[in-house]
Design an enzyme around this catalytic site. Sequence first.
Site, mmCIF file in Angstrom:
data_model
loop_
_atom_site.group_PDB
_atom_site.id
_atom_site.type_symbol
_atom_site.label_atom_id
_atom_site.label_comp_id
_atom_site.label_asym_id
_atom_site.label_seq_id
_atom_site.Cartn_x
_atom_site.Cartn_y
_atom_site.Cartn_z
ATOM 1 N N ARG A 189 46.373 3.312 -31.946
ATOM 2 C CA ARG A 189 47.319 3.102 -30.851
ATOM 3 C C ARG A 189 47.628 1.613 -30.685
ATOM 4 O O ARG A 189 48.782 1.216 -30.516
ATOM 5 C CB ARG A 189 46.762 3.679 -29.544
ATOM 6 N N SER A 221 41.110 6.418 -32.560
ATOM 7 C CA SER A 221 42.247 6.704 -31.690
ATOM 8 C C SER A 221 42.772 5.435 -31.040
ATOM 9 O O SER A 221 43.995 5.217 -30.958
ATOM 10 C CB SER A 221 41.840 7.709 -30.609
ATOM 11 N N GLU A 252 37.986 17.788 -30.755
ATOM 12 C CA GLU A 252 37.399 17.074 -31.892
ATOM 13 C C GLU A 252 35.879 17.152 -31.899
ATOM 14 O O GLU A 252 35.245 16.917 -32.930
ATOM 15 C CB GLU A 252 37.846 15.615 -31.868
ATOM 16 N N ARG A 259 40.008 24.473 -38.769
ATOM 17 C CA ARG A 259 38.599 24.222 -38.448
ATOM 18 C C ARG A 259 37.875 25.474 -37.971
ATOM 19 O O ARG A 259 36.657 25.606 -38.203
ATOM 20 C CB ARG A 259 38.484 23.107 -37.392
#
Length: 469
Positions: free
Chosen positions: A31, A27, A341, A372
Site C-alpha cells: 500500500r 499488506s 488469511e 484454499r
Amino acid sequence: MTDAPTWAAPSPTGPVHARVRVPGSKSLTNRWLVLAALAGGVSTLRHPLRSQDSERMVAALRALGALVDDTDEGRWSVTPPPGGLVGDTDVDCGQAGTVMRFVPPLAGLATGPVHFDGHPSARTRPVGPVLAALRALGIGVQDDDRGTLPFTVVGSGRPRRTLGDDHEDHADGGGDGAGRTARPVPRVPIDASASSQFVSALLLAGAAYPDGLRLEHVGRDVPSLPHIEMTLEVLARVGVQVERPTPTSWVVRPGPVDPFDVTVEPDLSSAAPFLALAAVTGGRVVVPDWPAVTTQPGDRMRTILASMGAGTRLSADGLVADGGPDGRLRGVDLDLSEVGELTPVVAALAALAQGPSRLRGIGHLRGHETDRLAALVTELSRLGADARETDDGLVIDPAPLRPATLQTYHDHRMAMFAAVVGARVPGVRVVDVATAGKTFPGFDRAWERAVATSNIGGSGISGTTGSAG
C-alpha cells in the site's frame, strides 16, 4: 507439484521457547509503495518487506516510470516519475494479488497501454470488478471479458488536478461558493464480495483521478474489512480525504498525495504460525515490535488463541504467546470472514485440538492463490483428519494424525499450515516450502531455529531469532 523439493518439517522434542522477529507487513508495504508512486515528492519506507510480492510491486512501479531505490534493506526510497506515470510497458504480477489489483488503477493514469500477466495459477484469480470500475471511469480495458489475467489497461494519461483547479467538488454536483460549478464525483459501483482488495485498489488511486471517485459496493458482504480500514488509515496519513457516506460506500476527493517517511509494522499474519507453535507445544514465543494498536487482521490471532485455550499478552518485549498445558487446545466455532488469511494456520490448530471445529465466513478463500478450502480438506484428509467443506467454510473433526507429504499449491499460507501440523506430527514433509517466501523469505530457516529451542529446556526465552527483514 510432486517434482518440487520437499522439506522435513521439524518436530520439537518439548516446549519451544523462542524469540522470532518477523518481516514487515506485505499488506502495508505494498500500500505504501502504491501511494509513493503517486506522491508529490520522494517518500521513504523503513523496514519494508522484501519478498516475492513486494518485489513484484517494485518492478511494476519501475515499469510505470517510478524510481525505487531498494539497495538498503532497511530503507527504501521512491521517487514518482516527474512527468507522470508512463505506459507502453508490461507488468508481471507473479502470484501477487495486490499487484494484479492495485496497479491497474495506476495504469489507468499512465500514458499508453500497460499489459498485465502473471503466474499460471494467478490467471484464475478474479480481478474483473476492478477492470469494470476502470471502464466506468472511462479507462480502456482489454480482457476479452474474462475478468482475469492477462489483460491490458489503456492509460488515459490524464493529469492529476491540483488544489487550485476546482478542488471543492461535491458529490451532488453543486457549486463551490465562488460562482463556479463543481464537477460531480464519478459514481463507480463495484462488487467486492470476492475480495476487499477490489475496494482498496480504487481507494488508493482515487485522489489522483481528476474528479476523485465515489465507490459503492454492490453485492454480498465484503470479506476482510480490516484491510479496507488499513487502506483508509494509510490514506489519511498522506493527506487524502475519504468520506464514508455508508458502511459500504466511499468518496475519495481529488488532490495531492503527501510524500511520507514511514516505518512498516511487522507482518502479524506471518507471525501467526509461530504463535501457533507456542500453542501446540505448550511453549512460549515472543514476537518483538508487536503494535499496541493496528489495523492488521493478524492481530486477531490473539483472541483466536485465547478461545482455543492458549494465552497471549503484550509486554515490553513484544507479544508473548503461551501454550496451554501439554499443548492441549479446544475446538472452536469461529467466524473468520474478516481474517481469512489466518484460516490455514487456524485449520492446523483445529486438526490438533480436542474436539471438532467449524470455521465460517471464508467462502471467498476459494479464489485465493489456490482454492484454499479444497486444498485444506485435501491435505487434512491426507493426514487422517476428518475435514469437509461447507458453503462458507470448513468443519474439522480431529483424529489421530499420521505422517504425510503435504502439498503447498504455490500458496505461502499452505506452507505455514504444513509447518504447524509438522510440529506435532513427526514425519511430515512439505513440498516446496520455499513458496512461503511470497511473504516471509527464509520462513523454513526461521521455523527450524524456533523449533530447535525445544532442546534447550527451561522456562526462559531464548535469543533465537527468525529474522527476515
